[in-house]
Design an enzyme around this catalytic site. Structure first.
Site, PDB file in Angstrom:
ATOM      1  N   GLY A   1       0.791  -1.230   0.000  1.00 23.34           N
ATOM      2  CA  GLY A   1       0.000   0.000   0.000  1.00 23.34           C
ATOM      3  C   GLY A   1       0.820   1.275   0.000  1.00 23.34           C
ATOM      4  O   GLY A   1       2.009   1.291  -0.349  1.00 23.34           O
TER       5      GLY A   1
ATOM      6  N   HIS B   1      19.730   1.029  33.561  1.00 24.35           N
ATOM      7  CA  HIS B   1      20.543   2.244  33.562  1.00 24.35           C
ATOM      8  C   HIS B   1      21.827   1.985  32.777  1.00 24.35           C
ATOM      9  O   HIS B   1      22.438   0.934  32.956  1.00 24.35           O
ATOM     10  CB  HIS B   1      20.912   2.627  34.997  1.00 24.35           C
ATOM     11  CG  HIS B   1      21.855   3.787  35.062  1.00 24.35           C
ATOM     12  ND1 HIS B   1      21.429   5.078  34.847  1.00 24.35           N
ATOM     13  CD2 HIS B   1      23.196   3.841  35.274  1.00 24.35           C
ATOM     14  CE1 HIS B   1      22.481   5.891  34.955  1.00 24.35           C
ATOM     15  NE2 HIS B   1      23.561   5.169  35.207  1.00 24.35           N
TER      16      HIS B   1
HETATM   17  P1  FAD Z   1      -3.134   2.074   1.877  1.00 26.65           P
HETATM   18  O1  FAD Z   1      -1.821   1.818   2.476  1.00 26.65           O
HETATM   19  O2  FAD Z   1      -3.342   3.362   1.162  1.00 26.65           O
HETATM   20  O3  FAD Z   1      -3.401   0.866   0.886  1.00 26.65           O
HETATM   21  C1  FAD Z   1      -4.518   0.813   0.047  1.00 26.65           C
HETATM   22  C2  FAD Z   1      -4.132   0.059  -1.205  1.00 26.65           C
HETATM   23  O4  FAD Z   1      -5.314  -0.203  -1.944  1.00 26.65           O
HETATM   24  C3  FAD Z   1      -3.208   0.834  -2.125  1.00 26.65           C
HETATM   25  O5  FAD Z   1      -2.031   0.114  -2.385  1.00 26.65           O
HETATM   26  C4  FAD Z   1      -4.020   1.027  -3.400  1.00 26.65           C
HETATM   27  O6  FAD Z   1      -3.232   0.894  -4.575  1.00 26.65           O
HETATM   28  C5  FAD Z   1      -5.013  -0.130  -3.313  1.00 26.65           C
HETATM   29  N1  FAD Z   1      -6.275   0.103  -4.038  1.00 26.65           N
HETATM   30  C6  FAD Z   1      -7.030   1.228  -4.036  1.00 26.65           C
HETATM   31  N2  FAD Z   1      -8.148   1.027  -4.769  1.00 26.65           N
HETATM   32  C7  FAD Z   1      -8.085  -0.240  -5.243  1.00 26.65           C
HETATM   33  C8  FAD Z   1      -8.938  -1.029  -6.042  1.00 26.65           C
HETATM   34  N3  FAD Z   1     -10.107  -0.553  -6.495  1.00 26.65           N
HETATM   35  N4  FAD Z   1      -8.555  -2.290  -6.333  1.00 26.65           N
HETATM   36  C9  FAD Z   1      -7.385  -2.801  -5.868  1.00 26.65           C
HETATM   37  N5  FAD Z   1      -6.539  -2.089  -5.095  1.00 26.65           N
HETATM   38  C10 FAD Z   1      -6.895  -0.836  -4.780  1.00 26.65           C
HETATM   39  N6  FAD Z   1       1.598   5.886   8.927  1.00 26.65           N
HETATM   40  C11 FAD Z   1       2.236   5.421  10.015  1.00 26.65           C
HETATM   41  O7  FAD Z   1       1.612   4.760  10.860  1.00 26.65           O
HETATM   42  N7  FAD Z   1       3.568   5.656  10.225  1.00 26.65           N
HETATM   43  C12 FAD Z   1       4.307   6.380   9.342  1.00 26.65           C
HETATM   44  O8  FAD Z   1       5.499   6.574   9.549  1.00 26.65           O
HETATM   45  C13 FAD Z   1       3.659   6.892   8.193  1.00 26.65           C
HETATM   46  N8  FAD Z   1       4.355   7.608   7.289  1.00 26.65           N
HETATM   47  C14 FAD Z   1       3.722   8.055   6.165  1.00 26.65           C
HETATM   48  C15 FAD Z   1       4.454   8.814   5.257  1.00 26.65           C
HETATM   49  C16 FAD Z   1       3.855   9.290   4.119  1.00 26.65           C
HETATM   50  C17 FAD Z   1       4.660  10.103   3.139  1.00 26.65           C
HETATM   51  C18 FAD Z   1       2.480   8.984   3.856  1.00 26.65           C
HETATM   52  C19 FAD Z   1       1.824   9.463   2.595  1.00 26.65           C
HETATM   53  C20 FAD Z   1       1.744   8.252   4.759  1.00 26.65           C
HETATM   54  C21 FAD Z   1       2.355   7.784   5.927  1.00 26.65           C
HETATM   55  N9  FAD Z   1       1.645   7.052   6.878  1.00 26.65           N
HETATM   56  C22 FAD Z   1       2.287   6.606   8.007  1.00 26.65           C
HETATM   57  C23 FAD Z   1       0.214   6.737   6.714  1.00 26.65           C
HETATM   58  C24 FAD Z   1       0.050   5.277   6.213  1.00 26.65           C
HETATM   59  O9  FAD Z   1       0.769   5.117   5.016  1.00 26.65           O
HETATM   60  C25 FAD Z   1      -1.418   4.952   6.007  1.00 26.65           C
HETATM   61  O10 FAD Z   1      -2.152   5.270   7.164  1.00 26.65           O
HETATM   62  C26 FAD Z   1      -1.601   3.485   5.699  1.00 26.65           C
HETATM   63  O11 FAD Z   1      -0.879   3.120   4.550  1.00 26.65           O
HETATM   64  C27 FAD Z   1      -3.080   3.148   5.500  1.00 26.65           C
HETATM   65  O12 FAD Z   1      -3.219   1.795   5.213  1.00 26.65           O
HETATM   66  P2  FAD Z   1      -4.447   1.250   4.350  1.00 26.65           P
HETATM   67  O13 FAD Z   1      -4.213  -0.208   4.206  1.00 26.65           O
HETATM   68  O14 FAD Z   1      -5.713   1.726   4.920  1.00 26.65           O
HETATM   69  O15 FAD Z   1      -4.311   1.972   2.931  1.00 26.65           O
END
Ligand code: FAD
Ligand code: NAD
Length: 466
Positions: free
Chosen positions: A41, A445
């Protein structure tokens, strides 16, 4: 004939892939659909992992430039940005391949393509060559995450006007960089590019950075970042961004109506992210969204359709990878009739700057608003022997405990390894610990964790080393 599954997860991020693994562990025939061509993701591909790699490498570069003051003579320290980026890309590849291995190991079927609803029990998968296939399923878990938002009328070109994705792959260090928004992304990526040599200006709408964080920590954080050379323009609104030959001009207005123009090589817009529900064909199954276009769920992550669930950035709550993961596990357990649960009062937040900032539970501002009487324990890293020994003693630990019961209600840290130290407080809070419980626990410590113990002692005004 469409292949039949008991559960199909749409999205292979930390929410989706963790959920798929847990579902498979619980005995369900499970598939995970991911459109970006690699698993993990936002977090692994363009978020947590590449940003932490660059934060670490840029910090090493910065430290290497200052080694002679510590008695370590080196030759000239030079930046090789393309090699640094290759190191970051290597970390991403290793980890995303690792997730693919984990899906295989757990017998989760991985479909590369975009998933959309044909009906409540049928998901259409379109691959990058537009080839379509259909799967049938009893349950669907939507874990499609979030995408960056821009300002009205401003489009990302990912070279001059960039989102976090562009900020992770610039091919040269901008001389001057404007960052719109002083939140997680702005301050982490601002730190990276500032350490690598850019003049960084943060333009923030509010009068403080990192909204929602304990105000005392937020103001200490800004003070430290200013000392590191980052400039802040608070209570400033961006009016216009216009590209010119070599970069862009960012026009801002402050609260008194005074205008300012910033000429720069790159503008990072980091004003938040929005739920990603495009391409899902949600209308087909009539899924309810809330006022912020997030998928509405009940406390068991169930949408208004009884076999369709949603987790992670696409629903309400902090947009954090560990929150998405925990929801992924909880929903899988709920689907098989167990009692999956996420405790939203103990989700830590960490900003991986130097020093790190970490937070859990209630802030002082929240406790005041809730009219909960509390005691404060505070301890500065200046009085922590490990921090002093390695000359890394900026910041403090602050613990908030209930005035009557002494139960820990929140903790807010700025300082070395704060992101690791917060885990101890998380465990304590999960067990309903008092500050005295932490204070009476023996801490090794010399460690940074002694600052946590001393802050806990200080709740009862009996810190030893201050
Ligand atoms: P996502 O990780 O966004 O994954 C969703 C996936 O679904 C994506 O890969 C996308 O391609 C896929 N997708 C979307 N629609 C479809 C579809 N119709 N069919 C198939 N696939 C699809 N969080 C932390 O906890 N610690 C950190 O240090 C941190 N650093 C970050 C730094 C940056 C620069 C950014 C942008 C975010 C950061 N985050 C961090 C936030 C974190 O990345 C997100 O909260 C997390 O990835 C959310 O997880 P998710 O599984 O909900 O969604
Ligand atoms: P954010 O919500 O953290 O910060 C956005 C900032 O932009 C706020 O300070 C807000 O007041 C300001 N802002 C909003 N509109 C503005 C405008 N028009 N002009 C000037 N300032 C404006 O959002 P983000 O930094 O884009 O990050 C998005 C999310 O990604 C975060 O909320 C976080 O959940 C996640 N993230 C987490 C980490 C981490 O855990 N270390 C790192 C990066 C991102």
């Amino acid at each position: 004939m469409a292949e039949k599954f008991q559960a199909v997860v749409i999205g292979g991020g930390p929410g989706g892939y963790v959920c798929a693994i847990r579902l498979a562990q619980l005995g369900l025939k499970t598939a995970c659909i991911e459109s970006r061509g690699s698993l993990g993701g936002t977090c692994l591909n363009v978020g947590c992992i590449p940003s932490k790699s660059l934060l670490n490498l840029s910090e090493e570069f910065h430290k290497a430039q200052n080694l002679s003051s510590k008695g370590i003579e080196t030759g000239e320290v030079k930046l090789n940005l393309s090699k640094m980026m290759k190191n970051k890309d290597k970390a991403v590849t290793i980890l995303t391949k690792g997730v693919e291995f984990l899906l295989k190991k757990n017998k989760v079927t991985y479909f590369k393509g975009t998933g959309s609803f044909k009906s409540k029990n049928e998901i259409l998968i379109k691959d990058d060559k537009n080839k379509e296939s259909l799967v049938e399923t009893d349950n669907v878990i939507i874990a499609t995450g979030s995408v960056p938002v821009s300002l009205p009328g401003v489009e990302f070109d990912e070279k001059i006007i960039i989102s976090s994705t562009g900020a992770l792959k610039l091919d040269q260090v901008p001389k001057k960089m404007v960052i719109v928004g002083g939140g997680y992304i702005g301050l982490e990526m601002g730190s990276v590019w500032s350490r690598l040599g850019a003049e960084v200006h943060v333009v923030e709408f509010l009068d403080h950075i990192t909204p929602g964080m304990d105000k005392e920590i937020s103001s200490e954080f800004m003070k430290i970042l200013k000392k590191q050379g980052i400039s802040f323009h608070m209570k400033h609104k961006v009016e216009k961004i216009k590209k010119n030959k070599s970069g862009a001009i960012v026009s801002t207005k402050d609260m008194d109506g005074r205008s300012k123009n910033f000429e720069c090589d790159a503008v990072l817009i980091s004003v938040g992210r929005k739920p990603n529900t495009a391409n899902l064909n949600l209308e087909k199954v009539g899924i309810d969204l809330d006022e912020k276009k997030r998928i509405k769920t009940d406390k068991n992550f169930k949408t208004n359709q009884s076999n369709i669930y949603a987790i992670g950035d696409v629903i309400v709550g902090p947009m954090l990878a560990h929150k998405a993961e925990d929801e992924g596990i909880a929903v899988a357990e709920n689907i098989v009739g167990q009692s999956g649960h996420v405790n939203y009062d103990t989700i830590p937040g960490v900003i991986y700057t130097t020093p790190e900032v970490a937070s859990i539970g209630k802030t002082e501002e929240q406790l005041k608003e809730l009219k909960i009487k509390y005691k404060i324990g505070k301890f500065s890293f200046m009085a922590n022997s490990r921090a002093k020994a390695i000359d890394d003693a900026e910041g403090f630990v602050k613990i908030l405990a209930d005035e009557k019961t002494d139960k820990v209600l929140g903790a807010h840290l700025i300082g070395p390894h704060a992101g690791e130290l917060i885990a101890e407080i998380g465990v304590a809070m999960e067990f309903g610990a008092s500050s005295e419980d932490i204070a009476r626990t023996c801490h090794a410590h010399p460690t940074f964790s002694e600052a946590v113990k001393e802050a806990a002692l200080s709740v009862d005004k009996r810190a030893i080393h201050s």
